[in-house]
Design a protein around this motif. Structure first.
Motif, short mmCIF file in Angstrom:
data_model
loop_
_atom_site.label_atom_id
_atom_site.label_comp_id
_atom_site.label_asym_id
_atom_site.label_seq_id
_atom_site.Cartn_x
_atom_site.Cartn_y
_atom_site.Cartn_z
N PHE A 14 -13.23 -0.82 -8.03
CA PHE A 14 -13.37 -1.56 -6.78
C PHE A 14 -14.34 -0.83 -5.86
CE2 PHE A 14 -9.41 -2.72 -8.64
CZ PHE A 14 -9.25 -4.06 -8.35
N ILE A 27 -4.62 0.62 -3.80
CA ILE A 27 -5.26 0.23 -5.06
C ILE A 27 -5.29 1.42 -6.01
CG2 ILE A 27 -7.42 -0.53 -6.12
CD1 ILE A 27 -7.97 -2.15 -3.58
N ARG A 30 -2.19 2.12 -7.92
CA ARG A 30 -1.92 1.23 -9.05
C ARG A 30 -2.73 1.62 -10.29
NH1 ARG A 30 0.59 -3.69 -7.45
NH2 ARG A 30 1.59 -3.33 -5.43
N TYR A 32 -6.29 2.35 -10.31
CA TYR A 32 -7.69 1.90 -10.29
C TYR A 32 -8.56 2.85 -9.48
CZ TYR A 32 -5.54 -2.45 -11.87
OH TYR A 32 -4.82 -3.37 -12.58
N VAL A 34 -11.52 3.47 -6.77
CA VAL A 34 -12.07 2.84 -5.57
C VAL A 34 -13.18 3.73 -5.04
CG1 VAL A 34 -11.60 1.92 -3.28
CG2 VAL A 34 -9.81 1.87 -5.03
N PHE A 289 -0.64 -7.49 -5.23
CA PHE A 289 -1.97 -7.15 -5.76
C PHE A 289 -2.08 -7.39 -7.26
CE2 PHE A 289 -4.70 -3.92 -7.76
CZ PHE A 289 -5.90 -4.17 -7.14
N LEU A 293 -4.83 -9.83 -8.90
CA LEU A 293 -5.89 -9.32 -9.77
C LEU A 293 -5.91 -10.05 -11.11
CD1 LEU A 293 -8.18 -7.31 -10.18
CD2 LEU A 293 -6.48 -5.63 -10.96
#
Length: 299
Positions: A14, A27, A30, A32, A34, A289, A293
């Protein structure tokens, strides 16, 4: 810098302009990555925006010098900002095998002009009105279940609004004044469009978690659900809104929503002081989220 898989486990990365924000932290939690791919020399923000949105030469100067997308990254999601299309062009040129999605979580201005190469991009918006206007795909707004921990058992005011003016000051102050005269306790944090005096989002969460209700005032023509509607849902608060589309939103508990339509202040106060209906597990799952997604990347 690197963009994509590092120590994380997911194949989606992201791009946010505030990679240290609460949203970015959630984020990351979770699994991921960023990042922001742009540099911002002091006091040059407006110059960078103008240069990149007008597609002038030498745009590479604004990107981190050594950024690259790591092997294993399949999708990059760019959250909306003025430079989003320039970022998408650069990422696509760098790694044409990676899917790039531009996510619009704000309404586009009425005078917004799409770039000439708009058809080259995959754009998804939270607002069905913008989806219809420009042929974008749409998806719901999202939130994070873990932020529900900010909900407090002590509710020391009836209604809260925190946000920028955006031409809404008269309406927002009118609602707040009417409720105050009716004996309500209202927390109003209305800042100018430059954002001066803006609270941090953690401060917003702490204050919202102590409020019985959230005031949501959308811009003319907007139908997408706002971040404030998500705060009301996940922080167990009522929602006063001028957006009737909330009532038709999937799984949203309509018993907790009152669409503003000239009601007397006493009626608004009665609504706010009734206990909210507990949101269903389906509602919390749908707007979380993870489900957002899945919808975003499966389209």
């Amino acid at each position: 810098m690197t963009l994509g898989l590092s120590k994380k486990t997911e194949a989606t990365a992201f791009v946010l302009d505030s990679p240290q924000s609460v949203i970015a932290e959630c984020i990351r939690s979770r699994g991921y990555d960023v990042f922001d791919v742009l540099v911002l020399p002091p006091r040059l923000g407006r110059l960078r925006r103008a240069h990149m949105t007008r597609r002038l030469p030498l745009q590479r100067m604004w990107f981190h010098r050594n950024f690259r997308i790591l092997e294993g990254t399949e999708t990059v999601v760019i959250f909306d900002r003025p430079e989003m299309f320039a970022i998408a062009r650069r990422l696509t040129a760098t790694r044409p095998d990676v899917r790039v999605i531009i996510w619009l979580w704000n309404p586009l201005p009425a005078d917004w002009r799409p770039p000439a190469d708009l058809d080259s991009f995959e754009v998804v918006t939270f607002d069905p009105a913008d989806a219809e206007r420009f042929g974008f795909r749409s998806n719901s707004t999202f939130y994070f279940r873990e932020l529900g921990s900010y909900a407090s058992g002590e509710r020391d005011h009836d209604l809260i609004f925190v946000g920028r003016d955006k031409g809404r000051r008269a309406f927002i102050e009118g609602v707040a004044t009417a409720l105050t005269h009716a004996g309500s306790r209202v927390a109003l944090e209305l800042v100018d469009d430059a954002g001066r005096g803006r609270l941090s989002y953690r401060e917003v969460l702490e204050r919202t978690g102590r409020s019985r209700g959230v005031l949501d005032v959308v811009q003319a023509g907007q139908r997408g659900l706002t971040l404030r509607s998500m705060e009301a849902l996940f922080l167990d608060a009522k929602l006063l809104t001028n957006n009737p589309a909330v009532l038709a939103a999937p799984h949203f508990p309509h018993q907790n929503v009152l669409v503003l339509d000239g009601q007397q202040p006493e009626a608004l106060l009665d609504f706010l002081r009734e206990d909210p209906v507990v949101p269903s597990a389906a509602a919390l799952e749908y707007y979380d989220f993870a489900a957002w997604l899945r919808r975003l990347t499966s389209g």
